[in-house]
Write a protein that holds these residues in place. Structure first.
Motif, PDB file in Angstrom:
ATOM      1  N   THR A 115       0.829  -1.203   0.000  1.00 42.85           N
ATOM      2  CA  THR A 115       0.000   0.000   0.000  1.00 42.85           C
ATOM      3  C   THR A 115       0.860   1.248   0.000  1.00 42.85           C
ATOM      4  O   THR A 115       0.578   2.231  -0.694  1.00 42.85           O
ATOM      5  CB  THR A 115      -0.931   0.000   1.231  1.00 42.85           C
ATOM      6  N   THR A 116       1.934   1.206   0.766  1.00 35.53           N
ATOM      7  CA  THR A 116       2.857   2.337   0.799  1.00 35.53           C
ATOM      8  C   THR A 116       3.496   2.552  -0.566  1.00 35.53           C
ATOM      9  O   THR A 116       3.695   3.691  -1.005  1.00 35.53           O
ATOM     10  CB  THR A 116       3.941   2.105   1.869  1.00 35.53           C
ATOM     11  N   ALA A 117       3.823   1.454  -1.264  1.00 36.68           N
ATOM     12  CA  ALA A 117       4.408   1.573  -2.599  1.00 36.68           C
ATOM     13  C   ALA A 117       3.450   2.274  -3.556  1.00 36.68           C
ATOM     14  O   ALA A 117       3.870   3.095  -4.377  1.00 36.68           O
ATOM     15  CB  ALA A 117       4.770   0.188  -3.136  1.00 36.68           C
ATOM     16  N   VAL A 118       2.159   1.964  -3.446  1.00 36.15           N
ATOM     17  CA  VAL A 118       1.168   2.610  -4.308  1.00 36.15           C
ATOM     18  C   VAL A 118       1.114   4.112  -4.022  1.00 36.15           C
ATOM     19  O   VAL A 118       1.153   4.944  -4.941  1.00 36.15           O
ATOM     20  CB  VAL A 118      -0.222   1.979  -4.097  1.00 36.15           C
ATOM     21  N   PHE A 119       1.032   4.459  -2.731  1.00 39.57           N
ATOM     22  CA  PHE A 119       0.967   5.876  -2.370  1.00 39.57           C
ATOM     23  C   PHE A 119       2.244   6.601  -2.789  1.00 39.57           C
ATOM     24  O   PHE A 119       2.186   7.736  -3.272  1.00 39.57           O
ATOM     25  CB  PHE A 119       0.752   6.027  -0.857  1.00 39.57           C
ATOM     26  N   SER A 120       3.384   5.946  -2.587  1.00 35.52           N
ATOM     27  CA  SER A 120       4.647   6.569  -2.967  1.00 35.52           C
ATOM     28  C   SER A 120       4.713   6.804  -4.472  1.00 35.52           C
ATOM     29  O   SER A 120       5.192   7.841  -4.931  1.00 35.52           O
ATOM     30  CB  SER A 120       5.805   5.675  -2.526  1.00 35.52           C
ATOM     31  N   SER A 121       4.209   5.839  -5.247  1.00 32.46           N
ATOM     32  CA  SER A 121       4.194   5.994  -6.695  1.00 32.46           C
ATOM     33  C   SER A 121       3.320   7.170  -7.110  1.00 32.46           C
ATOM     34  O   SER A 121       3.697   7.974  -7.973  1.00 32.46           O
ATOM     35  CB  SER A 121       3.697   4.704  -7.355  1.00 32.46           C
ATOM     36  N   LEU A 122       2.152   7.270  -6.491  1.00 32.08           N
ATOM     37  CA  LEU A 122       1.250   8.376  -6.809  1.00 32.08           C
ATOM     38  C   LEU A 122       1.840   9.713  -6.381  1.00 32.08           C
ATOM     39  O   LEU A 122       1.680  10.728  -7.061  1.00 32.08           O
ATOM     40  CB  LEU A 122      -0.100   8.155  -6.127  1.00 32.08           C
ATOM     41  N   ARG A 123       2.532   9.709  -5.256  1.00 33.02           N
ATOM     42  CA  ARG A 123       3.068  10.961  -4.703  1.00 33.02           C
ATOM     43  C   ARG A 123       4.281  11.456  -5.474  1.00 33.02           C
ATOM     44  O   ARG A 123       4.444  12.661  -5.690  1.00 33.02           O
ATOM     45  CB  ARG A 123       3.442  10.743  -3.227  1.00 33.02           C
ATOM     46  N   ARG A 163       7.133   5.197 -11.869  1.00 34.04           N
ATOM     47  CA  ARG A 163       6.365   4.249 -12.687  1.00 34.04           C
ATOM     48  C   ARG A 163       7.019   2.864 -12.637  1.00 34.04           C
ATOM     49  O   ARG A 163       7.813   2.526 -13.518  1.00 34.04           O
ATOM     50  CB  ARG A 163       6.271   4.745 -14.134  1.00 34.04           C
ATOM     51  N   PRO A 164       6.689   2.067 -11.610  1.00 34.79           N
ATOM     52  CA  PRO A 164       7.252   0.712 -11.543  1.00 34.79           C
ATOM     53  C   PRO A 164       6.775  -0.124 -12.727  1.00 34.79           C
ATOM     54  O   PRO A 164       5.723   0.145 -13.318  1.00 34.79           O
ATOM     55  CB  PRO A 164       6.679   0.155 -10.222  1.00 34.79           C
ATOM     56  N   PRO A 165       7.517  -1.180 -13.088  1.00 36.22           N
ATOM     57  CA  PRO A 165       7.137  -2.026 -14.223  1.00 36.22           C
ATOM     58  C   PRO A 165       5.874  -2.822 -13.925  1.00 36.22           C
ATOM     59  O   PRO A 165       5.438  -2.944 -12.772  1.00 36.22           O
ATOM     60  CB  PRO A 165       8.348  -2.945 -14.405  1.00 36.22           C
ATOM     61  N   ARG A 166       5.290  -3.398 -14.974  1.00 39.10           N
ATOM     62  CA  ARG A 166       4.042  -4.146 -14.816  1.00 39.10           C
ATOM     63  C   ARG A 166       4.196  -5.341 -13.886  1.00 39.10           C
ATOM     64  O   ARG A 166       3.261  -5.694 -13.167  1.00 39.10           O
ATOM     65  CB  ARG A 166       3.554  -4.614 -16.184  1.00 39.10           C
ATOM     66  N   ALA A 167       5.380  -5.973 -13.911  1.00 38.27           N
ATOM     67  CA  ALA A 167       5.589  -7.129 -13.043  1.00 38.27           C
ATOM     68  C   ALA A 167       5.447  -6.754 -11.574  1.00 38.27           C
ATOM     69  O   ALA A 167       4.976  -7.548 -10.751  1.00 38.27           O
ATOM     70  CB  ALA A 167       6.978  -7.726 -13.299  1.00 38.27           C
ATOM     71  N   PHE A 168       5.843  -5.531 -11.230  1.00 41.24           N
ATOM     72  CA  PHE A 168       5.693  -5.047  -9.856  1.00 41.24           C
ATOM     73  C   PHE A 168       4.223  -5.045  -9.460  1.00 41.24           C
ATOM     74  O   PHE A 168       3.827  -5.562  -8.412  1.00 41.24           O
ATOM     75  CB  PHE A 168       6.282  -3.640  -9.752  1.00 41.24           C
ATOM     76  N   TRP A 169       3.389  -4.469 -10.312  1.00 39.50           N
ATOM     77  CA  TRP A 169       1.973  -4.345  -9.967  1.00 39.50           C
ATOM     78  C   TRP A 169       1.266  -5.694 -10.033  1.00 39.50           C
ATOM     79  O   TRP A 169       0.304  -5.924  -9.295  1.00 39.50           O
ATOM     80  CB  TRP A 169       1.297  -3.332 -10.891  1.00 39.50           C
TER      81      TRP A 169
END
Length: 328
Positions: free
Chosen positions: A145-153, A157-163
């Motif tokens: 969840t923190t990774a998502v917020f950090s990406s938005l903030r 743009r992490p790769p698709r494999a990350f998501w």
């Protein structure tokens, strides 16, 4: 943004940084870089500090369960914040720390709302109906969840494999909570998912601010911001909720106040500054399993067979996101 951060890093000498060089190293590490000259020493020290933070956090749910033996949920959170603020305020006064610049206060409000008030309150309310082992597995999604917020903030743009790995971990946690709740999410689960969101926002802003000021000061000023709410909350909640002091209840309160809310975050943010946010977050992957161990030995909870399996599955998924992120 790089020019601003650099300028701000120089100013942190006045608020507790030993030297400008040390400040630059912390900022570089928090951004994911390292200082090659001191990498081995910084790695060892940073890993130890972040690991101590994870250990402190892993005992938060069992300590909260103990605290609920003596205090109501609202009273416990108010007292927890009050005691932590006394410790943090004393440290700020002894260190003669300058008040942060105005541009940092919005971020400090987010840290205060997410880490100091939101997460403790929502998880305390959840633990009235959920076991600590159940809550530990759900909160195992916090690094994702923190990774998502950090990406938005930050716009990363992490790769698709990350998501893909992140979504797999989310699916495991949702399946676990639904199965444990008899086919539908309970009120405790909703509190826990809410806690994930607010804590992730607080971690993201705290990690950003730790690049320009020492992490313990981030926590300290966030606690100071919450002092009026804590005083008002204690004045309202204590007369309204029963108070039954016990040894376990007092120990639980002291732990969540002194360790989980202040000292744990202090070593956690220092560790992040030394080894970088991505590497520190990987150490937190051990937190759900540690909490399962504590819930068994300290609380005598019966841990369902699904809990450790789900926790391990979540750890695999999160580890995959970290590996993909490093390889990029």
């Amino acid at each position: 943004m790089r020019v601003k951060d650099s300028a701000t890093s120089k100013n942190t000498i006045a608020v507790g940084s030993p030297t400008g060089t040390d400040t630059g190293r912390r900022a570089a590490a928090a951004a994911g870089g390292t200082d090659r000259a001191t990498a081995p020493e910084a790695n060892r020290g940073g890993i130890l500090l972040a690991g101590l933070g994870v250990l402190a956090f892993s005992l938060t749910f069992p300590s909260t369960a103990w605290g609920l033996e003596s205090f109501g949920p609202w009273s416990l959170v108010a007292l927890r914040t009050l005691l932590a603020t006394v410790i943090a305020g004393g440290a700020l006064l002894l260190g003669r720390v300058a008040v942060p610049d105005r541009r940092h206060w919005a971020g400090l409000v987010v840290v205060a709302a997410g880490v100091v008030i939101g997460f403790p309150l929502l998880t305390t309310l959840a633990l009235q109906t959920s076991t600590t082992s159940h809550a530990a597995v759900v909160v195992g999604l916090l690094p994702l969840t923190t990774a998502v917020f950090s990406s938005l903030r930050t716009g990363a743009r992490p790769p698709r494999a990350f998501w893909a790995a992140a979504l797999a971990g989310a699916a495991v946690v949702i399946a676990f909570t639904v199965q444990q709740s008899g086919g539908e999410l309970s009120g405790g689960d909703l509190y826990l998912f809410g806690a994930l969101l607010v804590c992730a926002a607080g971690y993201t802003e705290g990690g950003r601010l730790a690049r320009v000021m020492p992490g313990w000061q981030v926590v300290g000023w966030a606690l100071v911001l919450c002092l009026p709410l804590a005083v008002a909350g204690a004045a309202i909640a204590l007369p309204a909720e029963p108070v039954r002091p016990t040894a376990y209840g007092v120990i639980g309160l002291v732990w969540v106040a002194a360790v989980s809310t202040f000292l744990g975050l202090y070593v956690w943010y220092r560790g992040m500054a030394e080894i970088g946010v991505p590497r520190a977050s990987q150490l937190q992957l051990a937190q759900p399993l540690l909490t399962l161990v504590w819930s068994f030995f300290l609380l005598g909870e019966t841990v369902s067979a699904a809990a450790p399996v789900a926790a391990l599955a979540v750890l695999v998924c999160i580890a995959a996101t970290q590996r993909v992120g490093r390889a990029r």
